[in-house]
Design a protein around this motif. Sequence first.
Motif, mmCIF file in Angstrom:
data_model
loop_
_atom_site.group_PDB
_atom_site.id
_atom_site.type_symbol
_atom_site.label_atom_id
_atom_site.label_comp_id
_atom_site.label_asym_id
_atom_site.label_seq_id
_atom_site.Cartn_x
_atom_site.Cartn_y
_atom_site.Cartn_z
ATOM 1 N N ARG A 98 0.835 -1.211 0.000
ATOM 2 C CA ARG A 98 0.000 0.000 0.000
ATOM 3 C C ARG A 98 0.864 1.253 0.000
ATOM 4 N N GLN A 99 1.969 1.216 0.748
ATOM 5 C CA GLN A 99 2.893 2.354 0.753
ATOM 6 C C GLN A 99 3.488 2.571 -0.637
ATOM 7 N N ILE A 100 3.873 1.499 -1.289
ATOM 8 C CA ILE A 100 4.415 1.591 -2.651
ATOM 9 C C ILE A 100 3.359 2.150 -3.595
ATOM 10 N N GLU A 101 2.134 1.674 -3.469
ATOM 11 C CA GLU A 101 1.028 2.153 -4.303
ATOM 12 C C GLU A 101 0.792 3.655 -4.083
ATOM 13 N N ASN A 102 0.818 4.091 -2.830
ATOM 14 C CA ASN A 102 0.632 5.519 -2.529
ATOM 15 C C ASN A 102 1.762 6.364 -3.103
ATOM 16 N N GLU A 103 2.999 5.895 -2.951
ATOM 17 C CA GLU A 103 4.145 6.623 -3.506
ATOM 18 C C GLU A 103 4.042 6.716 -5.021
ATOM 19 N N SER A 104 3.659 5.632 -5.652
ATOM 20 C CA SER A 104 3.508 5.615 -7.108
ATOM 21 C C SER A 104 2.432 6.607 -7.550
ATOM 22 N N PHE A 105 1.328 6.640 -6.815
ATOM 23 C CA PHE A 105 0.250 7.576 -7.124
ATOM 24 C C PHE A 105 0.739 9.019 -7.020
ATOM 25 N N LEU A 110 2.529 14.078 -9.474
ATOM 26 C CA LEU A 110 3.541 15.113 -9.625
ATOM 27 C C LEU A 110 3.938 15.266 -11.089
ATOM 28 N N LEU A 111 4.149 14.140 -11.770
ATOM 29 C CA LEU A 111 4.471 14.201 -13.201
ATOM 30 C C LEU A 111 3.375 14.920 -13.978
ATOM 31 N N HIS A 112 2.122 14.582 -13.686
ATOM 32 C CA HIS A 112 0.994 15.221 -14.387
ATOM 33 C C HIS A 112 0.877 16.706 -14.051
ATOM 34 N N ASP A 113 1.300 17.096 -12.857
ATOM 35 C CA ASP A 113 1.269 18.508 -12.480
ATOM 36 C C ASP A 113 2.355 19.306 -13.198
ATOM 37 N N ILE A 114 3.496 18.655 -13.468
ATOM 38 C CA ILE A 114 4.647 19.357 -14.039
ATOM 39 C C ILE A 114 4.682 19.303 -15.568
#
Length: 147
Positions: A98-105, A110-114
């Motif tokens: 779940r932590q990995i999934e949250n980090e990936s999200f 962030l990529l979509h924001d930039i």
Amino acid sequence: MDSKPSSFFSTRSKLPDLVLLDVMMPGMDGFDVLRTIRDEKNILPTTLPVIMLSAMEPVDKAVLQSLKSGANDYVSKPFDPDILKARVNTAVEIKRLRQIENESFHHSRLLHDILPTHIVERLVLGEKCISERHDSVCMLFADIVGW
């Protein structure tokens, strides 16, 4: 140190990976402790897994009460150490995934924001070098490995 769970969690800078919690304890019972963890401290089951342990009868009622109170799992006493170990490993692995999934999200967000959507799509498809030229704007994104 105070024996209340609120004082335990307020003195820690980092949460444990998992809590094994007996239902029947002197003073506060396990359900009170779990309520403190989930409600007062607002610690979600995905953040801190709790496995309840008990010899409480009837077992079905104890399991249901534990799960409704926010426990991730329940193990009846006496328990087989191998089964408990397997359940602990499973709960910790689910938390890690779940932590990995949250980090990936968050990274994706962030990529979509930039970056423009079409660039993000190309990155997701595995392109390593993306260069575009526009008459009014020129941008270079570089990641220099080992710099």
